[in-house]
Design an enzyme around this catalytic site. Structure first.
Site, mmCIF file in Angstrom:
data_model
loop_
_atom_site.group_PDB
_atom_site.id
_atom_site.type_symbol
_atom_site.label_atom_id
_atom_site.label_comp_id
_atom_site.label_asym_id
_atom_site.label_seq_id
_atom_site.Cartn_x
_atom_site.Cartn_y
_atom_site.Cartn_z
ATOM 1 N N THR A 1 35.186 27.322 11.595
ATOM 2 C CA THR A 1 35.425 28.757 11.448
ATOM 3 C C THR A 1 34.494 29.364 10.412
ATOM 4 O O THR A 1 34.098 28.711 9.445
ATOM 5 C CB THR A 1 36.883 29.046 11.065
ATOM 6 O OG1 THR A 1 37.132 28.628 9.717
ATOM 7 C CG2 THR A 1 37.848 28.325 12.008
ATOM 8 N N LYS B 1 28.199 31.502 13.801
ATOM 9 C CA LYS B 1 26.852 31.113 14.208
ATOM 10 C C LYS B 1 26.992 29.889 15.104
ATOM 11 O O LYS B 1 27.472 28.841 14.650
ATOM 12 C CB LYS B 1 25.988 30.770 12.991
ATOM 13 C CG LYS B 1 25.891 31.871 11.948
ATOM 14 C CD LYS B 1 25.142 31.368 10.722
ATOM 15 C CE LYS B 1 25.109 32.413 9.617
ATOM 16 N NZ LYS B 1 24.435 31.889 8.393
ATOM 17 N N LYS C 1 39.936 28.328 -8.861
ATOM 18 C CA LYS C 1 39.945 26.981 -8.296
ATOM 19 C C LYS C 1 40.995 26.096 -8.965
ATOM 20 O O LYS C 1 41.627 25.255 -8.305
ATOM 21 C CB LYS C 1 38.556 26.355 -8.444
ATOM 22 C CG LYS C 1 37.489 26.982 -7.559
ATOM 23 C CD LYS C 1 37.765 26.743 -6.087
ATOM 24 C CE LYS C 1 36.576 27.113 -5.225
ATOM 25 N NZ LYS C 1 36.818 26.832 -3.784
ATOM 26 N N ILE D 1 38.210 23.589 10.011
ATOM 27 C CA ILE D 1 37.465 23.688 8.758
ATOM 28 C C ILE D 1 37.098 25.146 8.527
ATOM 29 O O ILE D 1 36.513 25.793 9.405
ATOM 30 C CB ILE D 1 36.181 22.837 8.805
ATOM 31 C CG1 ILE D 1 36.481 21.405 9.253
ATOM 32 C CG2 ILE D 1 35.480 22.847 7.444
ATOM 33 C CD1 ILE D 1 35.250 20.627 9.679
ATOM 34 N N TYR E 1 36.072 32.259 -11.950
ATOM 35 C CA TYR E 1 35.902 31.361 -10.798
ATOM 36 C C TYR E 1 36.664 30.063 -11.028
ATOM 37 O O TYR E 1 37.399 29.592 -10.149
ATOM 38 C CB TYR E 1 34.419 31.068 -10.582
ATOM 39 C CG TYR E 1 34.147 29.935 -9.630
ATOM 40 C CD1 TYR E 1 34.339 30.093 -8.263
ATOM 41 C CD2 TYR E 1 33.712 28.694 -10.105
ATOM 42 C CE1 TYR E 1 34.093 29.042 -7.380
ATOM 43 C CE2 TYR E 1 33.466 27.641 -9.228
ATOM 44 C CZ TYR E 1 33.655 27.826 -7.878
ATOM 45 O OH TYR E 1 33.417 26.782 -7.003
ATOM 46 N N ASP F 1 38.429 35.029 8.771
ATOM 47 C CA ASP F 1 38.315 35.524 7.401
ATOM 48 C C ASP F 1 39.619 35.174 6.709
ATOM 49 O O ASP F 1 40.686 35.672 7.091
ATOM 50 C CB ASP F 1 38.082 37.033 7.413
ATOM 51 C CG ASP F 1 37.919 37.622 6.016
ATOM 52 O OD1 ASP F 1 38.285 36.958 5.022
ATOM 53 O OD2 ASP F 1 37.443 38.764 5.908
#
Length: 251
Positions: free
Chosen positions: A31, A36, A144, A6, A140, A52
């Site tokens: 990922t 964290k 998508k 993911i 944006y 990234d």
């Protein structure tokens, strides 16, 4: 035990999806651009890696390290709410490089092994804003919508190889960092023509009146796509997204 990779797991939809798949006993590769380790439950089934999606070397290292991937969830992305006239060229490029080309790069990295095994599932998280035109999110939305189109063609290309492909279309969610991440790219509040439109959008998003999408809605939709072969190509996630899809006349 199947393995899911993911992207974009540091918060919101990706984080909730990683938690759900862990609860279900899967091997989870979560990922993030800045890993964290304290935001997910401790588990022998969990691997947290730096990735990234705009960095080819980063992608290659992760895919090589993980090995066989049964399900790829392309969730990493960011948004920007800016009038098309005023959006900075670098912001437009970043939107497409992350949301569109980043998704494409992950697909190209993972698909060859899936094709060799004649099995695999690719799930791309886009947005319900692709279902109808809205102000201030044009670029944006375009980034998508490009993924939606890519996914539709990919589904045809990979079907002979036993690989399923799906698109998840979430609605507006107060549980993600979309608004926070979008603010640095905002332009137009100093423009008399666009200012009322932008202020109205900001107020509407903060109030979150009416139906919204919860992170759990998206995680559940991704889980269904990963486990139910009868899942449709496009899945609206969240009450508002389902309403928009119905209004658009899509199944």
């Amino acid at each position: 035990m199947p393995t899911v990779l993911i992207t974009g797991c540091s918060s919101g939809f990706g984080l909730e999806t990683a938690k759900l798949f862990l609860e279900k006993g899967w091997n989870v590769v979560a990922t993030m651009r800045q890993p964290k380790t304290d935001i997910l439950p401790t588990s022998d089934n969990l691997t947290v890696l730096r990735l990234d999606v705009t960095d080819p070397d980063s992608i290659r290292k992760v895919v090589k390290q993980v090995g066989d991937i049964d399900v790829l969830v392309n969730n990493a992305g960011f948004g920007a709410a800016v009038p098309i006239e005023l959006i900075a060229p670098e912001t437009a490029r970043q939107l497409f490089e992350t949301n569109t080309l980043g998704t494409l790069a992950m697909i190209q990295a993972v698909l060859p092994k899936m094709r060799e095994r004649r099995s695999g599932i690719i799930i791309n998280v886009t947005s319900s804003v692709t279902l109808k035109p809205l102000p201030l999110v044009g670029v944006y939305r375009a980034s998508k919508a490009a993924v939606n189109a890519l996914t539709e063609s990919l589904a045809i290309e990979t079907k002979p190889f036993g690989i399923r492909v799906h698109t998840i279309l979430p609605g507006r969610s107060p549980e993600t960092s979309f608004g926070t991440n979008a603010m640095p790219h905002l332009r137009g509040l100093d423009n008399a023509d666009y200012k009322p439109m932008i202020e109205g959008m900001i107020a509407s998003f903060r109030e979150a009146n009416g139906p919204v999408t919860h992170a759990a809605d998206v995680a559940d939709a991704i889980w269904r796509a990963a486990n139910d072969p009868g899942t449709p190509l496009k899945i609206a996630a969240g009450e508002d997204a389902m309403q928009w899809m119905a209004e658009a006349g899509q199944p």
